[in-house]
Design an enzyme around this catalytic site. Structure first.
Site, PDB file in Angstrom:
ATOM      1  CE  LYS A  77      -3.890  -2.279   0.201  1.00  0.00           C
ATOM      2  NZ  LYS A  77      -3.438  -3.677   0.246  1.00  0.00           N
ATOM      3  CB  ILE A  78       0.108   4.817  -0.766  1.00  0.00           C
ATOM      4  CG1 ILE A  78      -0.509   4.549  -2.144  1.00  0.00           C
ATOM      5  CG2 ILE A  78       0.897   6.134  -0.801  1.00  0.00           C
ATOM      6  CD1 ILE A  78      -1.476   5.613  -2.613  1.00  0.00           C
TER       7      ILE A  78
END
Length: 380
Positions: free
Chosen positions: A191-192
């Protein structure tokens, strides 16, 4: 000997990557040396940072996005014999969380143009057994929350938003998580914001918040925990709430805190790549891009496309050292969800032709140009 999942050809352009700022190494070392690595001040710092950054009214930190989903279902009282209207086009964790509560996921169809759950189909699936609605902001591209919210209010059903893909995405000018019922985020490794694994829950509902704080740690609110001379539990603890062991430790929280501090750096790179794909891959005969809406701002967690002859496309790109993936299959192909559904017509179409192009902070401009060229060549 074949390579393991974590072993890649160094020359392969990967679909995914992890974003770990250099500062994380120093900060994690500080936490390790602090003498306190369980849930503590870094976990509290993380929740405060997330609330400031994305306007979350209340925030609870947990050890995974999946834990966030199940805790949310439990807080809503979802249990044996209940139904939850959900999307079949998602990673299985969205719907296994429902099964773990003893309930049944009832699959609504999706929209081909954005892979999000179709509000029209949601309403058709509601019965007297429906306890909640679960939606996924696929790829960080928000669902039609106005229409879904109308349906929830009409039938007095709470809505859980699986926002695993949608940290920092916006809907009509507001961050996902700033409003709604219960919104669940993932801090999993690709994920970011990467904390190795972890999750956050946002809610504007103070009653949900108070219950969530307890349910993620054995039914005990850690903020109220005061250790007496002998008793390890708060004096007010009555043991009347069955909880889980879902709390986030301070090592994980430290990684996530650094991730928030560097979020814009990673998000900007994804936005540049995503917008370039949209400009340069539009209008191709055998490839169809997702629909992106003027009133929504995606974070480009992933970049799905529809493509003719998916296997041939993937083989061609892999031959040219570009990795493409399928993020998930239609969940009803798995027996644990009750069997194949013939009424999911759009889901069936998407399940045959969706593939993800590489998009992450490690991609260089030259690599993006190469990907675009080979995607165009692959459809010739």
């Amino acid at each position: 000997m074949s390579k393991k999942d974590y072993e890649f050809d160094d020359n392969l352009i990967r679909t995914w990557s992890t974003f770990i700022p250099e500062e994380a190494i120093t900060e994690v070392a500080k936490t390790l040396r602090s003498g306190w690595v369980n849930t503590g001040k870094k976990e509290k710092e993380l929740r405060k940072k997330a609330m400031r950054k994305w306007n979350f009214p209340y925030c609870v930190a947990v050890n995974s996005g999946t834990s966030a989903l199940r805790a949310s279902l439990a807080v809503l009282g979802v249990g044996l014999g209940d139904e939850v209207v959900s999307t079949p086009f998602t990673f299985i964790a969205t719907n296994t969380a429902i099964l773990e509560q003893g309930a049944t996921p009832v699959f609504a169809d999706i929209k081909y143009e954005d892979l999000n759950i179709d509000p029209k189909s949601i309403e058709k699936k509601i019965t007297s057994k429906t306890k909640a609605i679960m939606v996924v902001h696929y790829g960080g591209n928000s669902c039609d929350m106005d229409r879904i919210g109308e349906i929830g209010r009409k039938y007095s059903l709470p809505i859980i938003e699986d926002a695993a893909h949608a940290m920092g995405s916006k809907y009509k000018g507001e961050y996902i998580g700033a409003k709604g019922d219960i919104i669940c985020f993932s801090l999993q490794v690709v994920k970011i914001i990467n904390s190795g694994d972890g999750g956050l829950i946002s809610t504007p509902n103070d009653k949900y918040y108070e219950k969530l704080k307890r349910i993620v740690w054995y039914g005990i609110d850690r903020d109220e925990k005061k250790t007496s001379l002998l008793d390890p539990l708060p004096s007010g603890f009555r043991g009347d709430t069955l909880g889980f062991k879902y709390n986030m430790n301070d090592i994980t929280a430290t990684l996530a805190c650094v991730g928030i501090d560097h979020y814009e750096e990673a998000a900007k790179k994804r936005r540049i790549i995503g917008e370039r794909y949209r400009r340069e891959l539009t209008g191709l005969s055998k490839i169809k891009l997702m629909k992106y809406y003027d009133d929504r701002k995606p974070n480009y967690q992933i970049f799905p496309i529809h493509v003719e002859n998916r296997v041939r496309f993937a083989q061609y790109l892999r031959k040219h050292k570009i990795m493409v993936n399928i993020n998930n299959r239609r969940n009803d192909i798995y027996p644990m969800f009750g069997g194949f559904r013939k009424d999911l017509v759009i889901t069936a179409a998407a399940d045959k032709d969706v593939v993800l192009l590489p998009i992450h902070a490690d991609l260089k401009e030259k690599q993006v140009s190469y990907i675009i060229k080979k995607v165009k060549d692959a459809q010739k």
